[in-house]
Motif scaffolding. Structure first.
Motif, short mmCIF file in Angstrom:
data_model
loop_
_atom_site.label_atom_id
_atom_site.label_comp_id
_atom_site.label_asym_id
_atom_site.label_seq_id
_atom_site.Cartn_x
_atom_site.Cartn_y
_atom_site.Cartn_z
N UNK A 1 0.94 -1.03 0.04
CA UNK A 1 -0.01 0.02 0.00
C UNK A 1 0.87 1.14 0.10
N UNK A 2 1.28 1.77 -1.07
CA UNK A 2 2.33 2.75 -1.26
C UNK A 2 2.00 3.99 -1.08
N UNK A 3 0.52 4.26 -0.36
CA UNK A 3 0.15 5.60 -0.29
C UNK A 3 0.08 6.09 1.23
N UNK A 4 0.60 7.05 1.48
CA UNK A 4 0.53 7.54 2.74
C UNK A 4 -0.86 8.54 2.71
N UNK A 5 -1.95 8.10 3.38
CA UNK A 5 -2.97 9.05 3.46
C UNK A 5 -2.98 10.28 4.19
N UNK A 6 -3.27 11.15 3.65
CA UNK A 6 -2.98 12.75 4.20
C UNK A 6 -4.41 13.16 4.43
#
Length: 129
Positions: A18-23
């Protein structure tokens, strides 16, 4: 009896999957959620994003204390494994969200489902603003 390692315990870095850091102000919530759920499904822990189901106690009368003790030990082991897997999924959530979101959703004693719902609420509330 052979003990089998649960697949979730083999994941060393969630960020490779899951290469997304949720902002906080991200428009990528749907992408993050989809990738996260696919990952959970692959590793057989998708149920941890839902409320925990109560353990089903079989209506069996044991003929001896040994069989009853073995059944009780198996139930305890299953509950311990569920808790361990839940904490792993919880760590995955924490590792894939930004620090500001983490500070908003973090609660003592939180389950993966609790965190999942808290993140969802953050982004559902943001849609309205």
């Amino acid at each position: 009896m052979e003990s089998k390692l649960h697949p979730v315990l083999t994941v060393s870095n969630i960020k490779t999957h899951v290469p997304i850091i949720l902002k906080k102000d991200s428009t990528r919530y749907t992408t993050w959620k989809t990738l996260f759920k696919v990952h959970c499904q692959i590793y057989e822990v998708l149920d941890h994003l839902s409320p925990k189901q109560p353990a089903i106690k079989p209506a069996i009368e044991y003929s001896d204390a040994t069989a009853a003790a073995k059944a009780e030990a198996a139930a305890r082991a299953a509950d311990t494994l569920w808790t361990q897997l839940d904490v792993v999924v919880l760590q995955w959530i924490y590792a894939t969200i930004s620090a500001p979101i983490l500070h908003i959703i973090l609660q003592p004693g939180q389950t993966a489902h609790d965190a999942w719902i808290a993140v969802k609420s953050e982004f559902s509330d943001n849609k309205n603003t």
